[in-house]
Design a protein around this motif. Structure first.
Motif, PDB file in Angstrom:
ATOM      1  N   ILE A   4       0.861  -1.184   0.000  1.00  0.00           N
ATOM      2  CA  ILE A   4       0.000   0.000   0.000  1.00  0.00           C
ATOM      3  C   ILE A   4       0.893   1.228   0.000  1.00  0.00           C
ATOM      4  CG2 ILE A   4      -1.717   1.305   1.304  1.00  0.00           C
ATOM      5  CD1 ILE A   4      -2.748  -1.328   2.394  1.00  0.00           C
ATOM      6  N   ASP A   5       0.606   2.147  -0.926  1.00  0.00           N
ATOM      7  CA  ASP A   5       1.376   3.385  -0.981  1.00  0.00           C
ATOM      8  C   ASP A   5       1.079   4.231   0.244  1.00  0.00           C
ATOM      9  OD1 ASP A   5       2.488   2.760  -3.422  1.00  0.00           O
ATOM     10  OD2 ASP A   5       0.899   3.730  -4.564  1.00  0.00           O
ATOM     11  N   GLN A  35      -0.493   4.415   7.351  1.00  0.00           N
ATOM     12  CA  GLN A  35      -0.247   4.735   5.942  1.00  0.00           C
ATOM     13  C   GLN A  35       0.341   6.135   5.784  1.00  0.00           C
ATOM     14  OE1 GLN A  35      -3.241   3.381   2.934  1.00  0.00           O
ATOM     15  NE2 GLN A  35      -4.526   3.268   4.764  1.00  0.00           N
ATOM     16  N   CYS A 134      -6.569  10.774   0.904  1.00  0.00           N
ATOM     17  CA  CYS A 134      -5.509  10.874  -0.109  1.00  0.00           C
ATOM     18  C   CYS A 134      -4.826   9.524  -0.352  1.00  0.00           C
ATOM     19  CB  CYS A 134      -4.462  11.898   0.315  1.00  0.00           C
ATOM     20  SG  CYS A 134      -5.061  13.580   0.370  1.00  0.00           S
ATOM     21  N   SER A 136      -4.191   5.644  -1.465  1.00  0.00           N
ATOM     22  CA  SER A 136      -4.681   4.838  -2.584  1.00  0.00           C
ATOM     23  C   SER A 136      -5.745   3.857  -2.110  1.00  0.00           C
ATOM     24  CB  SER A 136      -3.521   4.104  -3.272  1.00  0.00           C
ATOM     25  OG  SER A 136      -2.834   3.305  -2.336  1.00  0.00           O
TER      26      SER A 136
END
Length: 195
Positions: A4-5, A35, A134, A136
């Motif tokens: 996961i970005d 994240q 914001c 992904s």
């Protein structure tokens, strides 16, 4: 979180109070949402590194910016420069974080163009949600809210402590001056008695 970005968040600050709040904010943003990858120049630039290219890269790569604003730093050129750089990219978003009792009405241009949030449960929750959006793959709001509610009391306690420290620092010269005035008055009274 593998696969996961992360959401890169640039935290802008200027001045001691703004710096202390920004440092705590970075810590809690990571704790609330793993994240989130906050960047703050005072913490994240290695000793001996060339700071200007690193800041430029981080400004360009960030998906979100938080501008930590106080009455004392509203007109600081570096804060205004970073805020402007954050908005160069159409997709990047930024929020002004109002520290202390600073009100949105006191914020002047160019910082006035940003949506502002205060440091309250409602204001910080709005900021955390906006940053999450914001990602992904944003976290579910119910899960995020639960994590936020767990960490908010700790953040609030740290924030209140920072404001108390700052208040003590500002009052210290006044207290010292008052003590000196009292000492001089006492010496004059003693002197008058001796004469």
């Amino acid at each position: 979180m593998k696969g996961i970005d992360s959401v890169k968040v640039f935290v802008s600050w200027s001045g001691e109070l703004s710096r202390m709040v920004a440092e705590k904010l970075c810590y809690y943003l990571r704790a609330i949402n793993q994240q989130v990858e906050p960047f703050m120049s005072a913490q994240d630039i290695a000793a001996g590194a060339r700071w200007a290219p690193e800041i430029a890269k981080q400004l360009e790569d960030s998906a979100y910016g938080v501008i930590c604003m106080t009455r004392e730093n509203l007109l600081q050129p570096w804060l205004i420069f970073e805020a402007g750089s954050l908005t160069r990219h159409v997709e990047a978003k930024a929020c002004g974080l109002l520290i202390g009792d600073l009100s949105p009405e006191e914020v002047t241009s160019p910082l006035r163009q940003f949506q502002h949030k205060d440091i309250s449960p409602h204001g910080l929750w709005d900021l955390v949600k906006a940053i999450n959006e914001c990602a992904s793959l944003p976290l579910d709001n119910t899960f995020l809210r639960s994590t936020f509610d767990t960490w908010w009391p700790r953040f609030q306690a740290d924030y209140d402590h920072i404001l108390e420290q700052q208040s003590d620092c500002e009052e210290s010269p006044t207290r010292e001056r008052d003590m000196l005035v009292d000492i001089v008055a006492s010496v004059r009274r003693l002197e008058a008695r001796l004469l």
